[in-house]
Design a protein around this motif. Sequence first.
Motif, mmCIF file in Angstrom:
data_model
loop_
_atom_site.group_PDB
_atom_site.id
_atom_site.type_symbol
_atom_site.label_atom_id
_atom_site.label_comp_id
_atom_site.label_asym_id
_atom_site.label_seq_id
_atom_site.Cartn_x
_atom_site.Cartn_y
_atom_site.Cartn_z
ATOM 1 N N TYR A 36 -37.418 -14.739 1.109
ATOM 2 C CA TYR A 36 -36.774 -13.806 0.585
ATOM 3 C C TYR A 36 -36.174 -14.450 -0.774
ATOM 4 O O TYR A 36 -35.829 -15.551 -0.896
ATOM 5 C CB TYR A 36 -35.705 -13.224 1.407
ATOM 6 C CG TYR A 36 -36.309 -12.182 2.411
ATOM 7 C CD1 TYR A 36 -36.909 -12.592 3.614
ATOM 8 C CD2 TYR A 36 -36.303 -11.024 2.240
ATOM 9 C CE1 TYR A 36 -37.448 -11.773 4.830
ATOM 10 C CE2 TYR A 36 -36.675 -9.789 3.109
ATOM 11 C CZ TYR A 36 -37.192 -10.277 4.417
ATOM 12 O OH TYR A 36 -37.792 -9.505 5.082
ATOM 13 N N GLN A 38 -32.855 -13.770 -3.372
ATOM 14 C CA GLN A 38 -31.874 -13.031 -3.340
ATOM 15 C C GLN A 38 -30.860 -13.590 -4.613
ATOM 16 O O GLN A 38 -30.523 -14.678 -4.887
ATOM 17 C CB GLN A 38 -30.587 -13.344 -2.239
ATOM 18 C CG GLN A 38 -29.324 -12.793 -2.110
ATOM 19 C CD GLN A 38 -28.462 -12.856 -0.893
ATOM 20 O OE1 GLN A 38 -28.400 -14.071 -0.556
ATOM 21 N NE2 GLN A 38 -27.757 -11.843 -0.537
ATOM 22 N N GLY A 41 -25.012 -10.762 -5.875
ATOM 23 C CA GLY A 41 -24.515 -9.382 -5.593
ATOM 24 C C GLY A 41 -25.537 -8.442 -5.117
ATOM 25 O O GLY A 41 -25.106 -7.337 -5.077
ATOM 26 N N LYS A 42 -26.920 -9.089 -4.642
ATOM 27 C CA LYS A 42 -27.800 -8.124 -4.277
ATOM 28 C C LYS A 42 -28.134 -8.603 -2.761
ATOM 29 O O LYS A 42 -27.799 -9.589 -2.413
ATOM 30 C CB LYS A 42 -29.159 -8.122 -5.307
ATOM 31 C CG LYS A 42 -28.709 -7.555 -6.514
ATOM 32 C CD LYS A 42 -29.824 -7.339 -7.303
ATOM 33 C CE LYS A 42 -29.715 -6.865 -8.656
ATOM 34 N NZ LYS A 42 -30.920 -6.419 -9.644
ATOM 35 N N GLY A 43 -29.027 -7.756 -2.406
ATOM 36 C CA GLY A 43 -29.307 -8.148 -0.874
ATOM 37 C C GLY A 43 -30.749 -9.024 -0.920
ATOM 38 O O GLY A 43 -31.409 -8.845 -2.224
ATOM 39 N N PRO A 44 -31.279 -9.481 -0.085
ATOM 40 C CA PRO A 44 -32.667 -10.276 -0.298
ATOM 41 C C PRO A 44 -33.946 -9.532 -0.290
ATOM 42 O O PRO A 44 -33.800 -8.449 0.213
ATOM 43 C CB PRO A 44 -32.611 -11.054 1.339
ATOM 44 C CG PRO A 44 -31.318 -10.746 1.952
ATOM 45 C CD PRO A 44 -30.430 -9.462 1.288
ATOM 46 N N LEU A 46 -37.973 -9.403 -0.304
ATOM 47 C CA LEU A 46 -39.112 -10.099 0.159
ATOM 48 C C LEU A 46 -39.971 -10.358 -1.063
ATOM 49 O O LEU A 46 -40.400 -9.363 -1.718
ATOM 50 C CB LEU A 46 -39.747 -9.194 1.104
ATOM 51 C CG LEU A 46 -40.998 -9.545 1.736
ATOM 52 C CD1 LEU A 46 -41.109 -10.848 2.883
ATOM 53 C CD2 LEU A 46 -41.673 -8.406 2.659
ATOM 54 N N PHE A 89 -34.605 -17.713 0.671
ATOM 55 C CA PHE A 89 -34.544 -18.167 1.911
ATOM 56 C C PHE A 89 -35.708 -18.079 2.738
ATOM 57 O O PHE A 89 -36.738 -16.831 2.350
ATOM 58 C CB PHE A 89 -33.571 -16.762 2.621
ATOM 59 C CG PHE A 89 -32.232 -16.963 2.369
ATOM 60 C CD1 PHE A 89 -31.617 -16.482 1.181
ATOM 61 C CD2 PHE A 89 -31.442 -17.930 3.004
ATOM 62 C CE1 PHE A 89 -30.424 -16.275 0.809
ATOM 63 C CE2 PHE A 89 -29.963 -17.880 2.544
ATOM 64 C CZ PHE A 89 -29.503 -17.162 1.480
ATOM 65 N N LYS A 100 -37.325 -8.990 14.841
ATOM 66 C CA LYS A 100 -36.234 -9.631 14.077
ATOM 67 C C LYS A 100 -36.602 -11.322 13.630
ATOM 68 O O LYS A 100 -37.476 -11.384 13.964
ATOM 69 C CB LYS A 100 -35.112 -9.472 15.111
ATOM 70 C CG LYS A 100 -35.107 -11.161 15.868
ATOM 71 C CD LYS A 100 -33.879 -11.173 16.584
ATOM 72 C CE LYS A 100 -33.852 -12.211 17.680
ATOM 73 N NZ LYS A 100 -32.597 -12.411 18.553
ATOM 74 N N ILE A 101 -36.012 -11.439 12.577
ATOM 75 C CA ILE A 101 -36.337 -12.738 11.916
ATOM 76 C C ILE A 101 -35.220 -13.459 11.722
ATOM 77 O O ILE A 101 -33.935 -13.010 11.869
ATOM 78 C CB ILE A 101 -37.045 -12.340 10.556
ATOM 79 C CG1 ILE A 101 -36.214 -11.525 9.672
ATOM 80 C CG2 ILE A 101 -38.167 -11.953 10.532
ATOM 81 C CD1 ILE A 101 -36.482 -11.616 8.074
ATOM 82 N N ILE A 102 -35.365 -14.738 11.993
ATOM 83 C CA ILE A 102 -34.195 -15.960 11.871
ATOM 84 C C ILE A 102 -34.233 -16.347 10.626
ATOM 85 O O ILE A 102 -35.411 -17.025 10.108
ATOM 86 C CB ILE A 102 -34.406 -16.750 13.045
ATOM 87 C CG1 ILE A 102 -34.078 -15.956 14.175
ATOM 88 C CG2 ILE A 102 -32.974 -17.950 12.955
ATOM 89 C CD1 ILE A 102 -33.005 -15.060 14.682
ATOM 90 N N PHE A 103 -33.221 -16.666 9.835
ATOM 91 C CA PHE A 103 -33.157 -17.218 8.427
ATOM 92 C C PHE A 103 -32.864 -18.633 8.282
ATOM 93 O O PHE A 103 -31.987 -19.176 9.192
ATOM 94 C CB PHE A 103 -32.142 -16.370 7.405
ATOM 95 C CG PHE A 103 -32.794 -15.157 7.073
ATOM 96 C CD1 PHE A 103 -32.455 -13.820 7.733
ATOM 97 C CD2 PHE A 103 -33.368 -14.873 5.915
ATOM 98 C CE1 PHE A 103 -32.727 -12.706 7.338
ATOM 99 C CE2 PHE A 103 -33.906 -13.648 5.343
ATOM 100 C CZ PHE A 103 -33.697 -12.686 6.136
ATOM 101 N N GLY A 104 -33.315 -19.494 7.102
ATOM 102 C CA GLY A 104 -32.827 -20.707 6.884
ATOM 103 C C GLY A 104 -31.563 -20.425 6.123
ATOM 104 O O GLY A 104 -31.155 -19.481 5.923
ATOM 105 N N SER A 105 -31.070 -21.748 5.865
ATOM 106 C CA SER A 105 -29.761 -21.587 5.151
ATOM 107 C C SER A 105 -29.753 -21.539 3.756
ATOM 108 O O SER A 105 -28.747 -21.399 3.034
ATOM 109 C CB SER A 105 -29.200 -22.973 5.538
ATOM 110 O OG SER A 105 -29.888 -24.241 5.166
ATOM 111 N N ARG A 108 -30.557 -22.789 -3.508
ATOM 112 C CA ARG A 108 -30.259 -22.342 -4.717
ATOM 113 C C ARG A 108 -31.188 -23.104 -5.918
ATOM 114 O O ARG A 108 -30.977 -24.529 -6.224
ATOM 115 C CB ARG A 108 -28.733 -22.855 -4.990
ATOM 116 C CG ARG A 108 -28.232 -21.859 -6.308
ATOM 117 C CD ARG A 108 -26.620 -22.410 -6.418
ATOM 118 N NE ARG A 108 -26.003 -21.485 -5.373
ATOM 119 C CZ ARG A 108 -25.671 -20.189 -5.563
ATOM 120 N NH1 ARG A 108 -26.249 -19.512 -6.485
ATOM 121 N NH2 ARG A 108 -25.096 -19.547 -4.385
#
Lengths: 113, 114
Positions: A36, A38, A41-44, A46, A89, A100-105, A108
């Motif tokens: 993803y 990002q 100010g916006k959502g992730p 894909l 991400f 469901k999915i699990i994200f990395g940190s 940038r």
Amino acid sequence: GENVEQHPSTLSVQEGDSAVIKCTYSDSASNYFPWYKQELGKGPQLIIDIRSNVGEKKDQRIAVTLNKTAKHFSLHITETQPEDSAVYFCAANPGSSASKIIFGSGTRLSIRP
Amino acid sequence: NAGVMQNPRHLVRRRGQEARLRCSPMKGHSHVYWYRQLPEEGLKFMVYLQKENIIDESGMPKERFSAEFPKEGPSILRIQQVVRGDSAAYFCASSEGTDNSPLHFGNGTRLTVT
């Protein structure tokens, strides 16, 4: 449960150069790996995903590779442009859940003109 | 072809008040997910719902937080008696619900607790 680690946390590249972001995951049963982007100010959003039955997938300047044996997957952006600057991400689905999915940190990415 | 819609975009609450965050999934999507993002951090899974059912709430705090996705209307994430530590961006995503169908995210609700 699934744990996804992502490196580097920040990355600065010259415009036109390539950028590579790497992730590892812990659950050997994971079989879906999305990436993803990002913006502030916006959502992730894909940008590309890969399933475990393939080792590589490409979409224009973006490619993702997957090594199931080593539990690594990577995002490659070629010919970077200023609009590629954002936080990226990686994610993986836990083997116990196909949804469901699990994200990395996050990484940038900054593109230097 | 509207995407995932979240409202409000910004929400300010005093400590002890209630916060209600709404999410309308993409057309044709029956599965909703809520994630929380602290500044400069990744997204943490909270809860996964289908219409009228909670499928996975393993990421929800044990107290003060609840979620629902009624038969009609948007999904609601409710935070009772908010504390400063609840300040974060809350993102909703939706999917078709088939195995490994992509999650599509809204632009989030930024909650500030004063």
